[in-house]
Structure formats: structure tokens, C-alpha cells
Scaffold this motif. Structure first.
Motif, short mmCIF file in Angstrom:
data_model
loop_
_atom_site.label_atom_id
_atom_site.label_comp_id
_atom_site.label_asym_id
_atom_site.label_seq_id
_atom_site.Cartn_x
_atom_site.Cartn_y
_atom_site.Cartn_z
N PRO A 35 -40.76 -2.68 26.07
CA PRO A 35 -40.12 -3.77 25.31
C PRO A 35 -40.92 -5.07 25.26
CG PRO A 35 -38.51 -2.67 26.69
CD PRO A 35 -39.85 -2.12 27.09
N ASP B 151 -35.13 -1.26 29.72
CA ASP B 151 -34.40 -1.05 28.47
C ASP B 151 -34.65 0.36 27.95
OD1 ASP B 151 -32.98 -3.42 28.03
OD2 ASP B 151 -34.77 -4.45 27.31
N THR C 85 -37.75 -1.89 20.94
CA THR C 85 -37.19 -2.93 20.05
C THR C 85 -36.15 -3.79 20.75
OG1 THR C 85 -35.73 -1.19 19.23
CG2 THR C 85 -37.65 -1.75 17.87
N GLN C 86 -35.62 -3.30 21.88
CA GLN C 86 -34.62 -4.08 22.61
C GLN C 86 -35.23 -5.31 23.28
OE1 GLN C 86 -32.84 -0.53 24.72
NE2 GLN C 86 -30.95 -1.61 24.21
N ASP D 70 -34.04 -8.05 21.28
CA ASP D 70 -32.63 -8.28 21.57
C ASP D 70 -32.48 -9.18 22.80
OD1 ASP D 70 -29.90 -8.03 21.32
OD2 ASP D 70 -29.79 -6.11 22.36
N THR D 71 -33.30 -8.93 23.82
CA THR D 71 -33.24 -9.73 25.05
C THR D 71 -33.65 -11.18 24.78
OG1 THR D 71 -33.81 -7.74 26.30
CG2 THR D 71 -34.01 -9.83 27.44
N PHE E 154 -30.62 -2.78 16.60
CA PHE E 154 -30.94 -2.83 18.04
C PHE E 154 -30.58 -4.18 18.66
CE2 PHE E 154 -34.90 -3.26 15.49
CZ PHE E 154 -35.19 -4.59 15.72
N SER F 177 -27.53 -5.36 19.75
CA SER F 177 -26.15 -5.33 20.24
C SER F 177 -25.93 -6.36 21.35
CB SER F 177 -25.81 -3.93 20.75
OG SER F 177 -26.72 -3.52 21.76
N ARG F 178 -26.92 -6.59 22.21
CA ARG F 178 -26.77 -7.57 23.29
C ARG F 178 -26.64 -8.98 22.72
NH1 ARG F 178 -31.42 -6.62 26.29
NH2 ARG F 178 -30.40 -4.88 27.34
N TYR G 292 -30.70 4.90 22.51
CA TYR G 292 -29.48 4.21 22.95
C TYR G 292 -28.60 3.96 21.75
CZ TYR G 292 -26.46 0.34 24.44
OH TYR G 292 -25.38 -0.46 24.70
N ASP H 33 -25.08 2.02 20.64
CA ASP H 33 -23.90 1.18 20.84
C ASP H 33 -22.95 1.47 19.68
OD1 ASP H 33 -22.00 -0.95 20.84
OD2 ASP H 33 -23.38 -2.17 22.03
#
Length: 460
Positions: A24, A141, A145-146, A149-150, A251, A253-254, A350, A352
């Protein structure tokens, strides 16, 4: 009849197997370009530095707007003071580049040695007078791609709750109301202006693609008040309970959760604007929330489909298998089903289901409308099992990570790197052609080789 009943709804499996994806921290590749006045400092080992140099194609000594803070044995064994070392690096960054924000990217090593980045950042920020955002975009992760998101989830905390214009107007309204009762109506008008619902879109896109989506919404009579991330750190959007937010990538969601829980924003759950069908559904959903009736969207979508007929003729009736890599798989699969392809399996690292509920529902409706088999969705797929299934199914195309592309090609399976869809411009009406350009490239290549008289590899 039994088979048709089995395929009336989507089927979900979870294998919890071994799968391959990038780290990531690769999110630095596109985020440092998007946020033009930022500087990204990746705190990790030499392995992280080697990965960034290879993945990004830019040598770190070329002085881009990111750098490595390499942890050595003395750092890991706590013989050195982490705070002093990071302060020295940040002061050097400020002197050389003077960024508006420094983003610390945590890695696996900072997690393992429990480096308190969140504890050090506020103290150091006060000392050097430069905002420091901490994002733990590490290998814990599920997909590379997350990392974005972070970072965006961390930046949500830095967004203002009220704009300066609103604050000034509130002050003026209070003064005028107190000084003269005749100006009460004026104060109410200004207050209603401040309380008016606005729209913020979150997700990193190239500026030209973001502009296209802004224009599409303006055609519908909706103005976008801001983007997260913004082009400049000082232009972060206002976030409060009067703001509607909508994502443009599956990606994030967080970030969506943080926007709702921490800033009390209202999330618009819509399919993602990938492909003409997804873009139209995305626009229609936003319009319905704001009470606007869109005009000409059906005709606009049909124009795009008409312009794609040369590509659709190549993929219609062909089969595709998603091994899973970047979390864009469900949106891409839905678009390819609409193009006439048969999707055997959608592997995804993953899922969601709450954040992608509208997209899953749209995929199911698309398959029912076209009367095609529902694809099997496999979360955390075991790549070994997937290779066996590919061997049995013999799809016309496998969209896979780079680790499996060559082995599958050696077995006569056409492949496409999934990472290419991450970096390509695939959002909005006008960029649907780029998706099909990527999908059909291996098919067109093989057709050209056949015309030249080359024998295709024997499938093992």
C-alpha cells in the motif's frame, strides 16, 4: 430450471488463501502528484525504498516530492531517538521544499517496533510550524489501493468544519441583527445560505477527469463544493453535518466511515462512475438525493455506447476471469457484463459489502437484465486454487496481478495486468473507451499474430 434458480443472486465465497498484491505504500505514486504542495516521507527499511524506486520508476535521489526515512539497526533496537531523527529530516524537507503539509507514511516495520508516529507528529508539528499527517499505509492492508484510503482517512481530520466565508457571514449576521431589528430577514437569509447542503467528492483522480465529473454534475444543476484530496492542502473541503459526500472509488471504505462517524457527513451510496452505465447511475443517485431531475442522461449514455461499438464487437461473447488485486474488480466486471462479456469469477482481496452495496446491487440487476450467469465473487482468493479453476474454465482473458501474468501466458491464457486499470483514466463517460482499450489489447494482439501466420501457444 435448477441452474437458473442458482444464478438468480450473486454468490459469495471466502477462501482466506495466499494472494499477491503490491504494498500500500505505492499510493505515494499518485498522491504526491495529486496534492501539489505536499511532501510524503515513507518511514521504513531499505526494502521499502527499493520497492518505491522500482514501482514508481523515479529514483529517490532525483528529488521528487517524496523521500525515504530509512530505519537502521540502531533505530529498531531503540539506540537512537526517533523524534530527533524525524525532526532533523522534517527540518531539512521544510528548508529544501517548504511544503504545505508533510505526510508520514508508516510501514510494516514501524508497526512491528511500535513506533508512536501519532504521538510524535503533533509535538513536531508545533515545533516546525508545518502540518504533519500520519497514515499507516502498511502491508497489513488487503490491497495496495487501500494506501490511498488510509491517507484520505487521516486527512479528513484536517478538513475545516466551517469555511472562513461562513464564519464572517455569521459574525456580520449577529452584529446586524443585534444592532437593527429590521435586518432580521437578512440574517435569516445568510443563515440559510450557511446551512445549505453541499456535495464533496472523495477519491484521487487526475485533474482533467475530476473536471469532467464536475462538469457532468453541473449539467445536472449540482455544484461540487470540494474534493478530498484537494489539489492544494489549503483547499481541503469543509466537512460537517450539512455536507453530502460521495466516493468515486470502491476501495475508500475507511474514508467513508471516518467521514460519517467523525465529521457527521451524509454518505451517498451509489454505484461508482466507471463505464457509461456506472456514470449514469452515479449521477442519477446524486441527483435524487438533491431533489434534481437529470435531463438527457439516457441519451448521453447511449451516445457513449454507440461510440464503443467497435470495441464491443471484439469482446461480445468472450469470457473473463478476475484474479483480484486492486478492489476495482466488481465495478469493472459490471461494465464488462454490460459489454456482452461472460464473467466467470470475481476475485477481490477485500469486500466491504456496505460501502459497495449499490455496486453489488447494480451488478446483480445488470446480469438479470441481460439474462447472463451471475459471476462468483471470491473474497481473499487463494491464487493456487484460482489457477486450477482458470485451467478448467479456459477463459478468453484473465485480469491478474503481475505475479501470475507470465505463468498464465505460458499456458495459453490471455492476460491483462490489473494494476494498469489503477493508473489509467477509467472514470466518467468519456473514459469508458480507455477501459475497453486495455481489455481488448491482448485479444487484438493475438488476432494480429494469427493474421501474420503465427501459431498460438498450445494450452496446457
Amino acid at each position: 430450471m435448477k441452474n437458473s434458480k442458482l444464478n438468480e443472486t450473486l454468490t459469495f465465497d471466502c477462501e482466506t488463501g495466499n494472494y499477491h498484491t503490491f504494498c500500500p505504500i505505492s499510493c505515494v505514486a499518485w498522491l504526491y502528484q495529486k496534492i501539489e504542495d505536499s511532501f510524503f516521507l515513507v518511514i521504513g527499511t531499505k526494502t521499502c525504498g527499493y520497492f518505491l524506486q522500482n514501482a514508481l520508476g523515479v529514483m529517490i535521489f532525483a528529488e521528487p516530492r517524496y523521500a525515504m526515512a530509512e530505519l537502521e539497526e540502531a533505530d529498531i533496537s531503540a539506540q537512537l531517538n526517533d523524534y530527533k531523527e524525524l525532526k532533523r529530516l522534517c527540518l531539512q524537507i521544510k528548508q529544501d521544499r517548504n511544503p504545505s503539509v508533510i505526510v508520514w507514511i508508516g510501514t510494516c516495520t514501524t508497526e512491528i517496533i511500535k513506533m508512536d508516529l501519532e504521538g510524535m507528529a503533533p509535538k513536531l508539528e508545533a515545533e516546525i510550524q508545518t502540518p504533519i499527517v500520519v497514515a499507516r499505509a502498511n502491508g497489513l492492508d488487503y490491497a495496495f489501493t487501500q494506501g490511498e484510503d488510509t491517507v484520505l482517512s487521516a486527512m479528513v481530520q484536517r478538513c475545516p468544519s466551517h469555511s472562513n466565508v461562513q464564519k464572517d457571514q455569521n459574525l456580520i449576521t449577529e452584529e446586524q441583527t443585534n444592532s437593527s431589528p429590521n435586518l432580521e430577514n437578512l440574517g435569516q437569509k445568510k443563515k440559510s445560505f450557511c446551512d445549505e447542503n453541499s456535495l464533496v467528492l472523495f477519491g484521487s483522480l487526475p485533474n482533467n477527469v475530476a473536471t469532467q465529473l464536475n462538469l457532468e454534475l453541473e449539467r445536472c444543476g449540482i455544484k461540487v463544493s470540494g474534493w478530498l484530496p484537494s489539489q492544494r492542502y489549503g483547499d481541503l473541503p469543509v466537512l460537517n453535518e450539512n455536507v453530502y459526500v460521495c466516493g468515486i472509488n470502491p476501495f475508500l471504505s475507511r474514508t467513508a466511515t471516518t467521514l460519517m462517524r467523525r465529521r457527521k457527513c451524509k454518505l451517498i451510496s451509489a454505484p461508482f462512475p466507471i463505464g457509461p452505465d456506472g456514470t449514469r447511475a452515479w449521477l442519477e443517485k446524486i441527483c435524487s438525493v438533491f431533489g434534481v431531475t437529470p435531463i438527457g442522461l439516457v441519451e448521453r449514455e447511449q451516445q457513449i455506447w454507440d461510440s464503443l461499438q467497435d470495441y464491443i464487437a471484439l469482446v461480445r461473447g468472450k469470457s473473463v476471469f478476475f484474479m483480484g488485486d486492486n478492489l476495482l474488480e466488481i465495478s469493472l466486471a459490471r461494465f464488462l457484463v454490460r459489454c456482452g462479456m461472460i464473467v466467470y469469477e470475481i476475485g477481490i482481496p477485500y469486500l466491504d459489502k456496505r460501502f459497495q452495496a449499490a455496486e453489488l446491487d447494480f451488478l446483480e440487476k445488470t446480469c438479470q437484465e441481460l439474462n447472463v450467469p451471475m459471476p462468483r465473487i471470491v473474497e481473499k482468493p487463494d491464487n493456487y486454487n484460482q489457477v486450477q479453476r482458470i485451467r478448467e474454465l479456459q477463459p478468453d482473458l484473465a485480469i491478474t496481478g503481475m505475479a501470475h501474468a507470465n505463468p498464465l501466458e505460458a499456458r495459453g491464457i490471455n492476460t491483462k495486468w490489473s494494476v494498469e486499470f489503477t493508473f489509467a483514466q477509467i472514470h466518467g463517460f468519456t473514459n469508458a473507451r480507455d477501459i475497453l482499450e486495455l481489455v481488448t489489447r491482448p485479444l487484438r494482439r493475438n488476432k494480429a499474430l494469427e493474421n501474420l501466420g503465427w501459431n498460438q501457444l498450445v494450452k496446457i
